[in-house]
Design a protein around this motif. Sequence first.
Motif, PDB file in Angstrom:
ATOM      1  N   UNK A 448       0.728  -1.162   0.203  1.00  0.00           N
ATOM      2  CA  UNK A 448      -0.033   0.126  -0.023  1.00  0.00           C
ATOM      3  C   UNK A 448       0.943   1.162   0.055  1.00  0.00           C
ATOM      4  N   UNK A 449       0.626   2.370  -0.799  1.00  0.00           N
ATOM      5  CA  UNK A 449       1.168   3.547  -0.761  1.00  0.00           C
ATOM      6  C   UNK A 449       0.747   4.382   0.513  1.00  0.00           C
ATOM      7  N   UNK A 450       1.311   3.981   1.566  1.00  0.00           N
ATOM      8  CA  UNK A 450       1.291   4.739   2.870  1.00  0.00           C
ATOM      9  C   UNK A 450       2.381   5.008   3.613  1.00  0.00           C
ATOM     10  N   UNK A 451       2.396   5.724   4.733  1.00  0.00           N
ATOM     11  CA  UNK A 451       3.719   6.284   5.384  1.00  0.00           C
ATOM     12  C   UNK A 451       4.365   5.082   5.787  1.00  0.00           C
ATOM     13  N   UNK A 452       3.553   3.916   6.254  1.00  0.00           N
ATOM     14  CA  UNK A 452       4.370   2.695   6.829  1.00  0.00           C
ATOM     15  C   UNK A 452       5.469   2.240   5.716  1.00  0.00           C
TER      16      UNK A 452
END
Length: 502
Positions: A448-452
């Motif tokens: 997923x394109x997320x901060x994590x």
Amino acid sequence: MNDIAVNVNGKRRPLAGTAAHATALDWLRDTGLTGSKEGCAEGECGACAMLLATPTPDGGTAWTPVNACLVPVYALNGQEIVTAEGLGSTEAMHPVQEKLAEAGGSQCGYCTPGFACSMAGEFYRSDRAPQAADEHADGCPEHDAEHGPNGFDLHALSGNLCRCTGYRPIRDAAYTLGSPEQNDPLQQRLTQPAPRAIPTDAEVEGARFIRPASLDEALRLLRDEPDALLVAGSTDWGVEVNIRGRRAPLVVAIEQLEELRTLNVADDVASGADGDIEIGAALSLSEIEKRLDGAVPLLAQLFPQFASRLIRNRGTLGGNLGTGSPIGDTPPALLALGARLVLASAAEDGSGVVEREVDLAEYFTGYRQTVRRSDELIRAIRIPRPLAQVTAFQKIAKRRFDDISSVAIAFALDIEDGIVTAAKIGLGGVAATPLRARATEDALIGQPWNIATVRAASEVLGSEGTPMSDHRASADYRSLMLNTALLKLYSTTVIESKEVSA
């Protein structure tokens, strides 16, 4: 040799007896045209700028500013140039010279002739037009900070340095320029075709300069003369000649070979349709920038950060890739675009040209070493489509413009329904060669394109390559810049998504 000459300020000047390695600047000064100055001899100051008549797509001419200190003078055989002496006279100054004088744009005057030539190139730019101004809160008009109300692009002067005047009066002079008068002879010249390239073979004291008439001839030369040096824009070789005293027994100029100056882009390139974009290896970066007109967003981000306009007016993709330098700015972007190179050589049986295609990611083999054989040249660069949805070019250097990268990073990602479905990342300045950040790509794809995800992948990116310490940056600094690059990209995509939703 007697028929080898250059048209300078409207007068034919022969080159007979001039050394084969001589630059245009040295030759001009030796002939008494001392307005052009040597400030750095490596294309960083612009004191030597002159105007070169170059062809336009509609069959006319453009006055293109270039660094005389880098151009081999024999590359100008049959060409037309204008120096500061050819702009005006003490009795009738050119409009650029008048405005510089009125604004106090000159003190010691050393850099002024170069500024005048670069400014004149922008003065005669055919698509320069007054800019619409937004109204400030106090009711005063406000223009783009890098463009004047007269449409003057300040980046036209990005390769010209001044050490005593200060740039404000020079900028003021540029921003008060009007349009060329119709009876201006340099303006009238633009409606006529530019000079065609003239095949050249000059030999002086055992050194030889050749401009072949065709690609076939150039490739036969490379086959028969394995030590021949290929020169296009000469923005790299010119430095070697001036600063390091390098000489070559045989120089082969290829920048005007029509077979290397093609650019094929389908009309529907912006739609993301399949099919290659093919860019001739000898097109200047300025020509590519103008003709693509933003069709490849990653390159559109790169070009303004690549050296100066004076350098981009001569530098080529083929030259930037051909040197094999690990700090060239175009390789990281082209790696992220998945580019392939078309390498051409002469057929052994003399039947024509043989081509092979090489993935750019497999092209570099070591420090300034590549898979290109001595009998091959780069004919074209092919960029596959569809282009990635999210692209970015990040250049870390001591100056914002006109500087060599400490680190260069290019991203090309596809994100669908919040998932990274494809990723290509090109790196420069962190290893002996430009390279793909394959471990980081693997850490992103399918996530997923997320901060994590971005934080985890950033740690991987920070460990890519084998950065070293030199006068531009330390190894630790380079690693840190890699570590933060992906976070910077992520922050821009989040801001953009918020703006779209708003």
